[in-house]
Scaffold this motif. Structure first.
Motif: not given
Lengths: 203, 650
Positions: A1, A19, A21-23, A25-26, A29-30, A32-33, A36-37, A150, A174
């Motif tokens: 890396m 960091k 990129q991970m945020n 991607l995260g 994925i959120f 995605g949740a 589902a909600l 929110l 952000k």
């Protein structure tokens, strides 16, 4: 890396650091949740459709004019949010902030009309306590509305940070993430408009 | 509200518990003050974002919850040993089986496994921490506060008593009029936030933070199992969130989702609950599969047989777990085609599971098997889990299920899969990875004693329950008559429970004993391990890897050892400063505010709920404005730490 301290001209500002990129991607994925909600809320709504007990039904109450205004406002806000990110990609902090501010105002406008609409229903004798149908209606719509509220608060604080700290990789990330969130809420609204209001008027 | 409504009164058992809670708190405060450990507690633990420390805290909490759930279990066994016993009345018995089930699944099994994931996954993939260390701390603390909120119910306000499945209308506000059920709803809701965040966090960690060269198909099996579990969490937990919110609205605000009146639909709850609930049981079994894969491979001194089949079978199991939920209520009366569909999907799960069982057996085949406590747990898992699985297939036949439904046959089945799957894996994983965290092994002799007590006790306790089920004994009854013929097998089961309790006590003692007397390790690799976590020193430095290793295949550390490249000399490698995240008090404070909000909602004190909720929002804003830049560990400092950790002369 590799350590991504150097600027990569092929990547937008918000993707510059690992960091970030991970945020991002995260956050995808959120979302995605979140699907589902909202999926569960929709399922409950469809299952409970028609179970109005002694209370009024949707056809009698739906204030379709208010709903159209809400739809128009929210879809426009998604457009202005897109413009904001477009300006951000051009490195234009003022443009980004201006369009985010527009988005925020439109979000507030949406909330105003939605609250008015809910008050109208409650006056007409349809509250969360009236029947299973209205319980699921208010929960689905309320969850969406709470998300918008929110988002409005969140966007306010991002605007403050943009004003204070300027446009850098962190603030860009952000702003980008809240734009994802905002577009997502728009997509949910399209399902609500179709699945709840249009279907409710027709069925 | 009078104080004797606030606290639970009138039961000597609970009075004893209340006194012991007060004494424990006084004891903890006294010890911390006397040895001046408050700052240490705050700086090293309460505000930490280090995945290893969070993992340790998860496991300690889980062991405490295992104790609490185990005491519940023993109380039930005491009551059921004799016919017409009056040790517990029916209400108290219902409260106990409710808290036993909820605690064991939500507050014991999951956090234990998530704790092991926390410790192991970043080390296995060569990462310095998880993707979102701050969020990881939020996960832990929301879980912990949710668990505490649920746990205080039995001394303050009263426990939930509608079963861990909380079927309506029983769990509605007419038939469960007290506030106990609110504890269930809010406790699970708050800890559910933490679980969802863990799912997202670890999935991103695994997708984005693997060491160079570690492709997906080179990941250790436990990391694979974690990734798949995360996907299950991400898609299953929001369903629980919604279902819990709906029941909360029913009970607190008079909504009609699940009521009998005004169009409510009680079976909607059962469906939603199990759409989450069935993936949930795979959330606690798939990581267990991962742990057994690691343990069996290491102690057979062979690589895992059928690596790809192992991965694909987990993917298939995870997919199927979303389409079997109706098998929990075949007797609801859905038409034959619906029951048939869910019968077949349920039976289909046994195929990939069978693949895994055979792969573990073939991994051991012709291996040089080393028997120690961790391996014993893994060995015991296979036959016991097969018993649980086969009885599961029996239950999956919808027509036959009408006979087994709600009997002790079912009780025995799910204890066979959950204990021999999840609990054995927790023990195996703990014995296996404990030296990595603490730098000494757990005592083998005590480990083996506790193993035999627990496994023998487990079979003595639960095997007779299959026959109790055949004999018609229904679950969740607080007593039975002498004429029923269930007396002798119940006595046998209670003896088994006692053995398990002894096994647990020996296990706890073995931790104490090992901390005091075990030989300190001079190597980070006490088991001759195969994966990257064993290449680090034990205990692991907080930044994990001084230099991130490169991976060229499966079992990278084993390959490095074979090539003679395993020796890490800090003077010979080129090091770079390491970036680490700052500690933060926000997760802890935020979770306390969640607790306050939850407590307010439990008692339907809206003002308190609102204050807590606003507090949570404020902590989020504080976090948003936190620049969160972290700090760098300089090369000289890394060298110094590595020399010490690897016990090399300065």
């Amino acid at each position: 890396m590799g350590h991504a301290h150097s600027v990569n001209p092929n990547k937008p500002l918000e993707y510059q650091t690992e960091k970030n990129q991970m945020n991002i991607l995260g956050f995808w994925i959120f979302l995605g949740a979140e699907i589902a909600l909202f999926g569960t809320l929709f399922v409950a709504y469809f299952v409970l459709t028609g179970r109005i007990a002694d209370g009024p039904g949707p056809k009698e109450l739906f204030a379709i004019k208010d709903v159209l205004i809400e739809t128009f406002i929210l879809l426009t806000s998604s457009f202005t949010c897109g413009l904001a990110i477009h300006e951000m990609r051009r490195g234009n902090k003022k443009g980004l902030m201006t369009w985010l501010l527009f988005t925020l105002m439109l979000g507030l406008g949406f909330l105003y009309f939605e609250v008015m609409e809910f008050i109208h229903y409650v006056h007409e004798g349809a509250s969360i306590q009236t029947s299973a149908y209205w319980s699921s209606f208010f929960t689905l719509l309320g969850t969406h509305g709470a998300h918008v509220a929110l988002g409005v608060g969140w966007m306010t604080f991002i605007l403050i940070q943009l004003a204070r700290r300027g446009l850098n990789a962190t603030t860009a990330r952000k702003a980008f993430i809240i734009s994802l969130y905002w577009h997502f809420l728009d997509v949910v609204w399209i399902f609500i408009f179709t699945g709840v209001y249009l279907t409710g008027m027709v069925m | 509200m009078a104080w004797d409504e606030f606290f639970v009164t009138g039961d000597p058992l609970i009075f004893g518990a209340q006194i012991s809670i007060v004494l424990t708190i006084i004891g903890i405060v006294f010890v911390l003050t006397k040895y001046q450990k408050w700052t240490w507690l705050w700086k090293e633990w309460l505000t930490t974002v280090d995945h290893k420390k969070l993992g340790v805290m998860y496991i300690i909490s889980a062991v405490l919850m295992l104790f609490r759930g185990g005491v519940d279990a023993l109380l039930m066994r005491v009551q059921l040993t004799m016919p017409n016993a009056e040790f517990l009345d029916s209400t108290h018995y219902q409260e106990i089986f409710t808290t036993h089930g909820t605690i064991m699944i939500i507050f014991m099994a999951m956090p234990f496994l998530i704790g092991i994931m926390n410790i192991v996954v970043p080390l296995q993939i060569g990462a310095r921490d998880v993707a979102f260390p701050f969020l990881n701390a939020v996960s832990f603390w929301t879980f912990f506060m949710g668990a505490m909120l649920f746990n205080i119910s039995f001394v303050i306000g009263g426990s939930p008593s509608a079963g861990w499945t909380s079927y309506v209308p029983l769990a509605g506000d007419e038939l469960s009029a007290g506030i106990g059920q609110n504890y269930y709803l809010l406790g699970l809701q708050i800890s559910g936030i933490g679980t969802l965040l863990t799912g997202i966090n670890f999935l991103v960690t695994i997708l984005k933070m693997r060491a160079p060269g570690m492709t997906l198909m080179r990941m250790p099996m436990f990391t694979w199992s974690t990734a798949i579990t995360c996907i299950l969490i991400i898609f299953a937990f929001p369903v629980l969130t919604v279902a819990l919110a709906m029941m909360t609205f029913d009970r607190l605000f008079g909504a009609h989702f699940f009521t009998l009146m005004d169009g409510g639909m009680p079976m909607l709850w059962a469906n939603l609950f199990w759409i989450w609930g069935h993936p949930e049981v795979y959330i606690v079994i798939i990581p267990a599969f991962g742990i057994f894969s690691e343990v069996i491979s290491t102690f057979s001194r062979k690589n895992l047989f059928g690596y790809k089949a192992m991965v694909y079978s987990m993917v298939v199991i995870a997919f199927l777990s979303f389409i079997v939920w109706v098998h929990h209520f075949f007797t609801m009366g859905a038409e034959a085609s619906v029951n048939s569909f869910f019968s077949i999907t349920t039976m289909a799960i046994s195929i990939p599971t069978g693949v895994k069982i055979f792969n573990w057996l073939f991994t051991m085949y012709k291996g040089r098997i080393k028997i120690n406590t961790a391996m014993l747990w893994a060995l015991a898992f296979i036959p016991n889990f097969v018993i649980g699985g086969v009885t599961g297939v029996m239950l999956s036949m919808a027509a036959a299920d009408y006979q087994y439904h709600n009997t002790y046959f079912l009780v025995s089945h799910f204890h066979y899969v959950l204990i021999s799957g999840t609990v054995f894996a927790c023990f195996a994983g703990l014995y296996y990875w404990y030296p990595k965290v603490f730098g000494h092994k757990l005592n083998e002799k005590l480990g083996k004693i506790s193993f035999w007590l627990f496994v023998v006790g487990f079979n003595v306790c639960f095997f007779p329950m299959y026959f109790l089920g055949f004999a018609g004994m229904p679950r969740r009854v607080h007593t039975y008559t002498e004429e029923s013929g269930w007396f002798d097998l119940n006595v046998v089961a209670s003896i088994g429970a006692l053995l398990m309790a002894l096994g647990f006590m020996v296990f706890v003692y073995s931790i104490y004993y090992s901390i005091r007397y075990a030989e300190r390790l001079t190597t980070g690799d006490p088991w001759d391990g195969r994966t990257l976590e064993w290449s680090t020193p034990s205990p692991v430095p907080y930044y994990n890897f001084a230099k991130v290793p490169e991976v060229h295949g499966l079992d990278p550390y084993w390959e490095m050892k074979k090539q003679g490249e395993a020796e890490f000399d800090v003077n010979q490698v080129e090091l770079e400063p390491i970036h680490m995240p700052d500690n933060s008090a926000v997760p802890f404070i935020m979770s306390i505010l969640f607790f306050i909000a939850g407590f307010g909602l439990v008692f339907e004190w809206m003002w308190m709920g609102i204050i807590g909720g606003i507090g949570v929002l404020i902590t989020m804003i504080v976090r948003s404005f936190d620049p969160d830049e972290g700090y760098h560990v300089e090369v000289d400092e890394i060298k110094e730490i590595e020399r010490k950790a690897r016990r090399k002369e300065a």
